[in-house]
Design an enzyme around this catalytic site. Structure first.
Site, PDB file in Angstrom:
ATOM      1  N   HIS A  61       0.673  -1.377  -0.035  1.00  0.00           N
ATOM      2  CA  HIS A  61       0.395   0.222  -0.107  1.00  0.00           C
ATOM      3  C   HIS A  61       0.988   0.935  -0.376  1.00  0.00           C
ATOM      4  O   HIS A  61       1.379   1.930   1.096  1.00  0.00           O
ATOM      5  CB  HIS A  61      -0.995   0.039   1.552  1.00  0.00           C
ATOM      6  CG  HIS A  61      -2.236   0.525   1.615  1.00  0.00           C
ATOM      7  ND1 HIS A  61      -3.357   0.961   1.794  1.00  0.00           N
ATOM      8  CD2 HIS A  61      -1.607   1.974   0.664  1.00  0.00           C
ATOM      9  CE1 HIS A  61      -4.020   1.657   1.087  1.00  0.00           C
ATOM     10  NE2 HIS A  61      -2.859   2.773   0.962  1.00  0.00           N
ATOM     11  N   HIS A  63       1.627   5.729  -1.825  1.00  0.00           N
ATOM     12  CA  HIS A  63       1.454   5.961  -3.400  1.00  0.00           C
ATOM     13  C   HIS A  63       2.266   6.880  -3.608  1.00  0.00           C
ATOM     14  O   HIS A  63       3.400   7.388  -2.841  1.00  0.00           O
ATOM     15  CB  HIS A  63       0.550   6.765  -2.260  1.00  0.00           C
ATOM     16  CG  HIS A  63      -0.983   6.915  -1.986  1.00  0.00           C
ATOM     17  ND1 HIS A  63      -2.348   6.764  -2.840  1.00  0.00           N
ATOM     18  CD2 HIS A  63      -0.755   5.791  -1.041  1.00  0.00           C
ATOM     19  CE1 HIS A  63      -3.481   5.645  -1.745  1.00  0.00           C
ATOM     20  NE2 HIS A  63      -2.479   5.538  -0.368  1.00  0.00           N
ATOM     21  N   LEU A  64       3.096   6.337  -5.408  1.00  0.00           N
ATOM     22  CA  LEU A  64       3.826   7.079  -5.865  1.00  0.00           C
ATOM     23  C   LEU A  64       3.639   8.350  -6.774  1.00  0.00           C
ATOM     24  O   LEU A  64       4.213   8.447  -7.363  1.00  0.00           O
ATOM     25  CB  LEU A  64       4.419   5.731  -6.163  1.00  0.00           C
ATOM     26  CG  LEU A  64       5.292   4.188  -5.776  1.00  0.00           C
ATOM     27  CD1 LEU A  64       5.221   3.735  -6.876  1.00  0.00           C
ATOM     28  CD2 LEU A  64       6.147   4.616  -4.733  1.00  0.00           C
ATOM     29  N   ARG A  65       2.398   8.373  -6.826  1.00  0.00           N
ATOM     30  CA  ARG A  65       1.776   9.923  -6.927  1.00  0.00           C
ATOM     31  C   ARG A  65       1.943   9.888  -8.802  1.00  0.00           C
ATOM     32  O   ARG A  65       1.157  11.299  -9.395  1.00  0.00           O
ATOM     33  CB  ARG A  65       2.639  11.138  -6.393  1.00  0.00           C
ATOM     34  CG  ARG A  65       2.735  10.636  -4.990  1.00  0.00           C
ATOM     35  CD  ARG A  65       0.363  10.801  -4.676  1.00  0.00           C
ATOM     36  NE  ARG A  65       0.035  11.331  -2.939  1.00  0.00           N
ATOM     37  CZ  ARG A  65      -0.307  10.982  -2.245  1.00  0.00           C
ATOM     38  NH1 ARG A  65      -1.566   9.886  -2.949  1.00  0.00           N
ATOM     39  NH2 ARG A  65      -0.688  11.388  -1.163  1.00  0.00           N
ATOM     40  N   HIS A 233      -5.950  -0.811   5.662  1.00  0.00           N
ATOM     41  CA  HIS A 233      -5.313   0.434   6.701  1.00  0.00           C
ATOM     42  C   HIS A 233      -6.746   0.061   7.616  1.00  0.00           C
ATOM     43  O   HIS A 233      -7.483   0.999   7.918  1.00  0.00           O
ATOM     44  CB  HIS A 233      -5.331   1.645   6.729  1.00  0.00           C
ATOM     45  CG  HIS A 233      -6.108   2.314   5.492  1.00  0.00           C
ATOM     46  ND1 HIS A 233      -7.095   2.562   5.357  1.00  0.00           N
ATOM     47  CD2 HIS A 233      -5.920   3.471   4.144  1.00  0.00           C
ATOM     48  CE1 HIS A 233      -8.124   2.469   3.919  1.00  0.00           C
ATOM     49  NE2 HIS A 233      -6.697   3.663   3.296  1.00  0.00           N
ATOM     50  N   ASP A 306       0.789   2.985   3.847  1.00  0.00           N
ATOM     51  CA  ASP A 306       0.037   3.789   2.920  1.00  0.00           C
ATOM     52  C   ASP A 306       0.554   4.650   3.681  1.00  0.00           C
ATOM     53  O   ASP A 306       0.361   6.302   3.144  1.00  0.00           O
ATOM     54  CB  ASP A 306      -1.556   3.888   3.947  1.00  0.00           C
ATOM     55  CG  ASP A 306      -2.371   4.836   3.244  1.00  0.00           C
ATOM     56  OD1 ASP A 306      -2.130   4.872   2.362  1.00  0.00           O
ATOM     57  OD2 ASP A 306      -3.546   5.076   4.581  1.00  0.00           O
TER      58      ASP A 306
END
Length: 428
Positions: A61, A63-65, A233, A306
């Site tokens: 989990h 977030h590489l954006r 999460h 996350d």
């Protein structure tokens, strides 16, 4: 010829921590010697000096954006942060702009990963077009293009009918549905947990029930659809109870918990600091205790960060206006080792398993183990040196952490992906 990692400590198949030498050759683990002398040419040896050798950590989990959010993070910077944190496999969430909601976008993303990623990246595909919850994506085409699983993470799929259809399609493809669980009619437009902190500062709160009721709906849908359903999460005691009951009923449900929900509760927020704002929010002390209990009894399957980078300007907007999320890839292992293993709450073996073999088993990955023939995805960790967390040293573009200044042990010092040293402490 290969390379030997010499004089490490690792767990054998019986869970015993032993002096270990590991040979890496052609991208895989070629040999493992426990409690034996090593005879090898000096130029083919890396002496790790008694440090812990573990399978490369797995974070399902992050977030590489990229694309669309490159000011916050890129695939390159995010995966360098992963390598620095000992992670060799990460799964990238699809709340990008555009989202990977069609075959062409997934193919572009896969090409970008091949060009710039420092570690293995498993890309999620969106459940719905644009993650708007209105129209399902083409699951079969996205799987063919390399999707790891399906999720609309960042928002919950509000329509039960749409989620049921998504689960049936995923089940037919032997794919998982991964869910951000939140009933939008119950969130109250909140920024923090609906608890004492919210009342003290006059903030709108997000009630626990908005998560638990969504999970309860979805586990019943998953049972009917025959789908692997994974809860992102998890944050409340009610949610833990729902997942525990679902597992006892034989429903194919798995769940993850973040380091920050294990370490912090809303009582720990020092004023209106947006670096303590994430979704789900930090809950009550009772909730945190239930998460720890759920992890220990197997209700919760593994730990995921996350990792959610944002710019300093965004987080400076204040706790109500700032975006949700904190970074976690570079601090997860040291924080958990220091505050749970060193204090006797978890064993070292448990922590390693929750960050390696457990997520691998839940999603059928080949990674997550030290064994002959396994991929040479390996982290070497210094369990002794104490260092304070300093966001200015992060490889991630995001510096948004509530843990700045916390002194920890358990810092990764080397990370190998497919036998290649992709990060080493002290080397540019």
């Amino acid at each position: 010829m290969g390379v030997w990692l010499k004089n490490g400590m690792s767990f054998n198949k019986d869970g015993e921590l032993m002096r270990t030498h590991i040979k890496i050759e052609h991208g895989t683990i070629a040999a493992i010697l426990y409690e034996q002398p090593l005879e090898a040419n000096e130029e083919d040896v890396i002496d790790v000096g008694g440090r812990l050798i573990v399978p490369g950590l797995i974070d399902l989990h992050v977030h590489l954006r990229e694309p669309g959010g490159e000011a916050k993070e890129t695939i390159e910077t995010g995966t360098l942060a992963a390598a620095k944190g000992g992670f060799t496999t990460v799964a990238a969430m699809p709340n990008t702009n555009p989202a990977p909601d069609r075959k062409e976008q997934m193919e572009w993303l896969q090409a970008r990963i091949r060009e710039t990623a420092r570690v293995n990246v498993l890309p999620y595909a969106a459940i719905t077009i644009g993650q708007k919850g209105e129209e399902l994506t083409d699951f079969a085409a996205l799987k063919e293009a390399g999707a790891f699983a399906f999720t609309d993470d960042g928002v919950g799929v509000q329509s039960a009918g749409m989620m049921f259809e998504a689960m049936k399609q995923a089940a037919a493809l032997d794919m998982a549905i991964v869910a951000h669980c939140e009933d939008d009619t119950l969130t109250n437009g909140g920024a923090v947990h609906d608890g004492e902190f919210a009342r003290r500062y006059g903030l709108r709160g997000i009630p626990s029930v908005c998560e638990a009721v969504h999970i309860a709906r979805d586990v019943l849908l998953a049972e009917a659809a025959g789908c692997h359903y994974h809860v992102c999460h998890i944050s409340t005691k009610e949610s833990v109870r729902v997942v525990r009951d679902a597992k006892r009923a034989g429903i194919r449900v798995t769940a993850e918990v973040t380091p920050h929900h294990l370490l912090l509760c809303d009582e720990d927020i020092p004023g209106l600091d947006a670096n303590y704002k994430m979704n789900p929010p930090l809950r009550s002390r009772e909730d945190r205790d239930a998460l720890i209990e759920g992890l220990l009894d197997g209700t919760i399957d593994f730990i995921a960060t996350d990792h959610a980078p944002h710019t300093a300007a965004e987080k400076a907007k204040g706790i109500e206006a700032a975006p949700f999320g904190i970074v976690g890839l570079e601090t997860a292992f040291p924080l958990l080792y220091t505050h749970f293993v060193k204090t006797g709450v978890f064993t070292l073996k448990q922590l390693v398993d929750w960050l390696t073999i457990k997520p691998a088993q839940c999603f059928g990955l080949k990674a997550g183990r030290l064994a002959v023939g396994a991929p040479a995805d390996i982290a070497v960790i210094d369990l002794e040196t104490e260092e304070a967390i300093d966001p200015e040293t992060f490889a991630s573009k995001g510096k948004n952490t509530p843990f700045a200044g916390w002194v920890c042990q358990g810092w990764p010092v080397m990370t190998f992906v497919g036998g290649t040293l992709v990060w080493e402490k002290g080397r540019a």
